[in-house]
Write a protein that holds these residues in place. Structure first.
Motif, PDB file in Angstrom:
ATOM      1  N   SER A  82      35.406  96.826  29.555  1.00 48.29           N
ATOM      2  CA  SER A  82      34.403  95.957  30.187  1.00 48.29           C
ATOM      3  C   SER A  82      33.119  95.923  29.386  1.00 48.29           C
ATOM      4  CB  SER A  82      34.111  96.440  31.615  1.00 48.29           C
ATOM      5  OG  SER A  82      35.263  96.326  32.423  1.00 48.29           O
ATOM      6  N   SER A  83      32.743  97.068  28.811  1.00 46.23           N
ATOM      7  CA  SER A  83      31.540  97.123  27.988  1.00 46.23           C
ATOM      8  C   SER A  83      31.637  96.145  26.819  1.00 46.23           C
ATOM      9  CB  SER A  83      31.326  98.548  27.472  1.00 46.23           C
ATOM     10  OG  SER A  83      30.210  98.614  26.621  1.00 46.23           O
ATOM     11  N   LEU A  84      32.794  96.092  26.169  1.00 47.62           N
ATOM     12  CA  LEU A  84      32.980  95.173  25.039  1.00 47.62           C
ATOM     13  C   LEU A  84      33.010  93.715  25.505  1.00 47.62           C
ATOM     14  CD1 LEU A  84      35.683  97.164  23.043  1.00 47.62           C
ATOM     15  CD2 LEU A  84      33.344  96.672  22.309  1.00 47.62           C
ATOM     16  N   VAL A 115      27.158  88.271  25.236  1.00 48.57           N
ATOM     17  CA  VAL A 115      25.866  88.184  24.537  1.00 48.57           C
ATOM     18  C   VAL A 115      26.022  87.306  23.296  1.00 48.57           C
ATOM     19  CG1 VAL A 115      24.048  89.491  23.371  1.00 48.57           C
ATOM     20  CG2 VAL A 115      25.137  90.429  25.413  1.00 48.57           C
ATOM     21  N   SER A 116      27.193  87.384  22.671  1.00 48.95           N
ATOM     22  CA  SER A 116      27.480  86.520  21.520  1.00 48.95           C
ATOM     23  C   SER A 116      27.397  85.049  21.916  1.00 48.95           C
ATOM     24  CB  SER A 116      28.878  86.841  20.967  1.00 48.95           C
ATOM     25  OG  SER A 116      29.229  85.934  19.944  1.00 48.95           O
ATOM     26  N   ASN A 117      27.913  84.718  23.111  1.00 51.88           N
ATOM     27  CA  ASN A 117      27.839  83.329  23.591  1.00 51.88           C
ATOM     28  C   ASN A 117      26.390  82.872  23.741  1.00 51.88           C
ATOM     29  OD1 ASN A 117      30.601  83.437  23.780  1.00 51.88           O
ATOM     30  ND2 ASN A 117      30.638  83.853  25.956  1.00 51.88           N
ATOM     31  N   ILE A 118      25.530  83.781  24.194  1.00 49.57           N
ATOM     32  CA  ILE A 118      24.121  83.424  24.404  1.00 49.57           C
ATOM     33  C   ILE A 118      23.416  83.212  23.072  1.00 49.57           C
ATOM     34  CG2 ILE A 118      21.917  84.298  25.270  1.00 49.57           C
ATOM     35  CD1 ILE A 118      23.476  85.571  27.568  1.00 49.57           C
ATOM     36  N   TYR A 119      23.664  84.105  22.094  1.00 54.49           N
ATOM     37  CA  TYR A 119      23.082  83.891  20.769  1.00 54.49           C
ATOM     38  C   TYR A 119      23.566  82.561  20.183  1.00 54.49           C
ATOM     39  CZ  TYR A 119      21.053  88.564  20.324  1.00 54.49           C
ATOM     40  OH  TYR A 119      20.281  89.686  20.479  1.00 54.49           O
ATOM     41  N   HIS A 120      24.817  82.226  20.458  1.00 56.44           N
ATOM     42  CA  HIS A 120      25.367  80.950  19.994  1.00 56.44           C
ATOM     43  C   HIS A 120      24.627  79.789  20.648  1.00 56.44           C
ATOM     44  CE1 HIS A 120      28.375  77.627  19.911  1.00 56.44           C
ATOM     45  NE2 HIS A 120      28.623  78.110  18.698  1.00 56.44           N
ATOM     46  N   MET A 121      24.352  79.898  21.949  1.00 49.42           N
ATOM     47  CA  MET A 121      23.608  78.865  22.665  1.00 49.42           C
ATOM     48  C   MET A 121      22.197  78.704  22.091  1.00 49.42           C
ATOM     49  SD  MET A 121      22.531  78.777  26.709  1.00 49.42           S
ATOM     50  CE  MET A 121      24.227  78.733  27.288  1.00 49.42           C
ATOM     51  N   GLU A 122      21.599  79.830  21.665  1.00 47.59           N
ATOM     52  CA  GLU A 122      20.247  79.797  21.114  1.00 47.59           C
ATOM     53  C   GLU A 122      20.238  79.446  19.629  1.00 47.59           C
ATOM     54  OE1 GLU A 122      17.819  83.022  23.772  1.00 47.59           O
ATOM     55  OE2 GLU A 122      19.157  83.832  22.251  1.00 47.59           O
ATOM     56  N   ASN A 123      21.431  79.167  19.078  1.00 51.86           N
ATOM     57  CA  ASN A 123      21.599  78.798  17.669  1.00 51.86           C
ATOM     58  C   ASN A 123      21.268  79.944  16.721  1.00 51.86           C
ATOM     59  OD1 ASN A 123      22.588  76.691  16.023  1.00 51.86           O
ATOM     60  ND2 ASN A 123      20.533  76.196  15.322  1.00 51.86           N
ATOM     61  N   SER A 131      23.724  86.403  14.389  1.00 56.38           N
ATOM     62  CA  SER A 131      23.863  87.430  15.427  1.00 56.38           C
ATOM     63  C   SER A 131      25.093  87.154  16.287  1.00 56.38           C
ATOM     64  CB  SER A 131      22.610  87.478  16.305  1.00 56.38           C
ATOM     65  OG  SER A 131      21.483  87.857  15.545  1.00 56.38           O
ATOM     66  N   ALA A 132      25.289  85.882  16.631  1.00 53.80           N
ATOM     67  CA  ALA A 132      26.440  85.512  17.460  1.00 53.80           C
ATOM     68  C   ALA A 132      27.748  85.869  16.754  1.00 53.80           C
ATOM     69  CB  ALA A 132      26.410  84.023  17.777  1.00 53.80           C
ATOM     70  N   LEU A 133      27.842  85.566  15.470  1.00 56.32           N
ATOM     71  CA  LEU A 133      29.072  85.835  14.711  1.00 56.32           C
ATOM     72  C   LEU A 133      29.305  87.336  14.567  1.00 56.32           C
ATOM     73  CD1 LEU A 133      31.445  84.706  13.107  1.00 56.32           C
ATOM     74  CD2 LEU A 133      29.988  84.682  11.074  1.00 56.32           C
ATOM     75  N   TRP A 134      28.239  88.088  14.300  1.00 52.71           N
ATOM     76  CA  TRP A 134      28.387  89.539  14.111  1.00 52.71           C
ATOM     77  C   TRP A 134      28.939  90.186  15.382  1.00 52.71           C
ATOM     78  CZ3 TRP A 134      26.914  94.123  16.208  1.00 52.71           C
ATOM     79  CH2 TRP A 134      27.127  95.265  15.434  1.00 52.71           C
ATOM     80  N   ILE A 135      28.355  89.848  16.528  1.00 48.36           N
ATOM     81  CA  ILE A 135      28.797  90.454  17.787  1.00 48.36           C
ATOM     82  C   ILE A 135      30.227  90.023  18.104  1.00 48.36           C
ATOM     83  CG2 ILE A 135      28.409  90.521  20.283  1.00 48.36           C
ATOM     84  CD1 ILE A 135      25.434  90.288  19.734  1.00 48.36           C
ATOM     85  N   CYS A 136      30.531  88.738  17.872  1.00 45.42           N
ATOM     86  CA  CYS A 136      31.876  88.232  18.159  1.00 45.42           C
ATOM     87  C   CYS A 136      32.930  88.968  17.332  1.00 45.42           C
ATOM     88  CB  CYS A 136      31.934  86.728  17.884  1.00 45.42           C
ATOM     89  SG  CYS A 136      33.518  85.973  18.316  1.00 45.42           S
ATOM     90  N   LEU A 137      32.665  89.145  16.041  1.00 50.63           N
ATOM     91  CA  LEU A 137      33.632  89.824  15.174  1.00 50.63           C
ATOM     92  C   LEU A 137      33.704  91.314  15.483  1.00 50.63           C
ATOM     93  CD1 LEU A 137      32.929  88.077  11.740  1.00 50.63           C
ATOM     94  CD2 LEU A 137      34.716  87.572  13.417  1.00 50.63           C
ATOM     95  N   TYR A 138      32.564  91.905  15.849  1.00 50.68           N
ATOM     96  CA  TYR A 138      32.550  93.339  16.196  1.00 50.68           C
ATOM     97  C   TYR A 138      33.397  93.598  17.448  1.00 50.68           C
ATOM     98  CZ  TYR A 138      30.878  97.703  18.204  1.00 50.68           C
ATOM     99  OH  TYR A 138      30.804  98.933  18.787  1.00 50.68           O
ATOM    100  N   THR A 139      33.163  92.800  18.492  1.00 44.29           N
ATOM    101  CA  THR A 139      33.930  93.004  19.731  1.00 44.29           C
ATOM    102  C   THR A 139      35.407  92.671  19.519  1.00 44.29           C
ATOM    103  OG1 THR A 139      33.289  90.761  20.466  1.00 44.29           O
ATOM    104  CG2 THR A 139      31.965  92.609  21.260  1.00 44.29           C
ATOM    105  N   ILE A 161      42.972  89.795  25.036  1.00 47.83           N
ATOM    106  CA  ILE A 161      41.569  89.658  25.434  1.00 47.83           C
ATOM    107  C   ILE A 161      40.711  89.321  24.226  1.00 47.83           C
ATOM    108  CG2 ILE A 161      39.591  90.864  26.426  1.00 47.83           C
ATOM    109  CD1 ILE A 161      41.552  92.486  28.098  1.00 47.83           C
ATOM    110  N   ALA A 162      40.970  89.970  23.099  1.00 45.27           N
ATOM    111  CA  ALA A 162      40.215  89.676  21.877  1.00 45.27           C
ATOM    112  C   ALA A 162      40.359  88.202  21.503  1.00 45.27           C
ATOM    113  CB  ALA A 162      40.697  90.570  20.740  1.00 45.27           C
ATOM    114  N   ALA A 163      41.583  87.683  21.592  1.00 44.40           N
ATOM    115  CA  ALA A 163      41.832  86.281  21.231  1.00 44.40           C
ATOM    116  C   ALA A 163      41.112  85.318  22.162  1.00 44.40           C
ATOM    117  CB  ALA A 163      43.333  86.008  21.251  1.00 44.40           C
TER     118      ALA A 163
END
Length: 546
Positions: free
Chosen positions: A149-151, A157-165, A169-177, A189-191
């Motif tokens: 759930s933490s991940l 949060v990645s979705n929000i950074y994406h919304m804020e353009n 940051s959005a890509l880093w979090i997405c790939l990390y999770t 779930i990852a997919a």
């Protein structure tokens, strides 16, 4: 007289028994509604009297976890009947009811409450509040030892950074999770969260990586059937599919998917904007002027409608109610604190006001001296480190100047290096310090030193910047401390990063807001988990070698 006492005793026993029966009945009702919520029951207005009775009862007779659950369930009912502002108010009441200082705190439910808040803010395009909520959800899931759930919350949060353009940051979090979820065996779930990375790759023209993400979503998420139809509620996938076909110049296929998306716009008006945008782009590439003109008008109308919808009175009411509840909470806390202070004051008078005041004064002076000493030590270290870096740069320039100037600067550098070694207990040779110069001169590292000089803690975004710096320049070290097999906690990972970047223990105390003993314990834990060495001996040198 005996008869009266007997009657009173019977009445008291009957009252206690009735109370016990009532308590058990209300707890069973709370458990039932909770089970319905976990079963994804769609609540209607008919549920409102039930959840209102639960809130009224447990606010007066329940423990902190029961109060939180009652308010959370009331929020879920308001969410399902379409009253987002009231749902948010209930979620806020639920977080206020939680006792996070208790060892019995239900962190699992608390994380879900914050997750629902984040989803509401995200749906209304209020990204900053949504990010705060999802980070709190991630924190509480972590406290519940719920890594999955933490991940998932962190991926939002990645979705929000994406919304804020904020695409990096959005890509880093997405790939990390994505990596961490796969490491734990959660391929599906990852997919299901990989489309954020897909959209960023499409924007950047990296079609190979974009195709890989799209294939992963289609083959592993479980949302796309063998006929290419996506699960209900996720029809935005057709826009992504159309965009990829458009980018590889399969324009007929692109238009097919954009038109397919149009079939679901009655259920979700936001999809209308994406459908018209896609067809406008595709027909522009084909060169059909009439179609371009048609979809340009339709897209403009859909875009205006979307803007109006997401800046509507509902959104304004939701934020107003949220801010009002925040202020009410602060007022209630201040009132409660005032009452507590009065009680404490009367107690102090009874025990001896003078002795307490004197003790408090001594303690305050002691704490102030310790704080001043810590800040002074951090400031001195940062000034010395900065001067060392500046003179190193001067030395590089000296190669083009007189040999005498070069020798003089080398002596200064050696003296400063020895001074720095006093702080970090490190006698490594000058070549190693040269290798560290680029990293230690990074903006985020200097910002961290300045925060330590002021005894302030970094934000989550600043911690993420530091992680990205280490991931880029010291990938082996970064992957090692993040490896789940070592089991480093969040604070231990942060401490390891800071030690590797030559932050001294007093700076760790300031940045992590922990005592000297806690920092010592954390250093000892890192040494034990990673290097199998008890105590803190040679920890700095061991980390420097990674």
């Amino acid at each position: 007289m005996k008869h009266i006492l007997y009657v009173i005793s019977v009445f008291l026993v009957a009252t206690v028994l009735a109370s016990c029966v009532d308590n058990e009945a209300m707890r069973q009702r709370l458990s039932y509604v909770s089970q319905c919520n976990r079963a994804d029951t769609v609540f209607t207005e008919a549920w409102l009297p039930t959840v209102d009775s639960l809130v009224n009862y447990f606010d007066h007779h329940g423990n902190a976890n029961e109060k939180m659950m009652a308010h959370y369930l009331k929020g879920r009912v308001h969410h399902d009947i379409g009253d987002a502002p009231q749902a948010l108010a209930c979620y806020r009441d639920a977080t206020n009811a939680a006792d996070t200082t208790s060892k019995d705190c239900d962190f699992k439910t608390l994380s879900r409450v914050y997750g629902q808040m984040g989803t509401l803010f995200l749906s209304q395009r209020i990204p900053e509040k949504g990010k705060e909520a999802f980070l709190m959800a991630r924190k509480n899931a972590f406290l519940d030892k719920d890594t999955l759930s933490s991940l998932i919350f962190y991926s939002r949060v990645s979705n929000i950074y994406h919304m804020e353009n904020l695409l990096d940051s959005a890509l880093w979090i997405c790939l990390y999770t994505d990596k961490e979820l796969k490491k734990l065996g959660y391929q599906e779930i990852a997919a299901s969260y990989i489309l954020t990375a897909y959209d960023i790759y499409i924007r950047r023209g990296d079609l190979v990586k974009a195709k890989k993400c799209l294939d992963e979503y289609e083959h592993y998420s479980g949302y796309v059937d063998k006929h290419g139809n996506v699960k209900k509620g996720l029809e935005g996938y057709y826009y992504f599919k159309g965009k990829y076909n458009e980018e590889i110049n399969r324009l007929d296929s692109a238009i097919f998917f954009y038109r397919k998306l149009l079939n679901y716009c009655k259920e979700n008006r936001d999809l209308l904007e994406y459908s018209f945008s896609g067809m406008l782009s595709a027909y522009s590439k084909i060169g059909l002027a009439d179609s371009v003109k048609k979809y340009a008008v339709l897209f403009a109308e859909a875009n205006d409608s979307s803007t109006i919808r997401h800046s509507s009175e509902e959104t304004i009411r939701m934020l107003s109610l949220y801010n009002y509840n925040e202020k009410q909470m602060l007022v209630a806390q201040k009132t409660l604190e005032t009452e507590k202070y009065k009680i404490v004051l009367y107690f102090i008078i009874g025990l001896g006001l003078l002795s307490l005041i004197v003790s408090g004064r001594i303690w305050k002076l002691h704490e102030q001296r310790n704080r001043e000493k810590l800040l002074s030590w951090n400031k001195k270290y940062f000034e010395t480190l900065t001067k060392y870096q500046d003179i190193k740069k001067d030395l590089q320039l000296s190669y083009k100047n007189l040999e005498l100037y070069k020798v003089e600067k080398e002596k200064e550098i050696e003296e400063l290096r020895k001074s720095l070694s006093i702080f970090v207990e490190d006698e490594t040779n000058p070549e190693v310090w040269n290798l560290e110069l680029i990293i230690s001169s990074a903006v985020i590292v200097k910002r961290m030193h300045k925060l330590a000089c002021k005894a302030k803690q970094p934000s989550e975004v600043e911690w993420d910047e530091l992680r990205q710096l280490l991931h880029k320049h010291l990938p082996s070290f970064y992957l090692l401390i993040m490896d789940v097999k070592y089991g480093l906690s969040n604070n231990e990972q942060k401490a390891a990063m800071l030690i590797r970047l030559r932050f001294i223990p007093t700076e760790l105390m300031a940045l992590l807001n922990l005592s000297k003993q806690r920092i010592t314990n954390i250093r000892s834990n890192i040494n034990n988990k990673v290097f199998h060495v008890k105590g803190t001996k040679d920890l700095d040198a061991n980390l420097m070698r990674l």
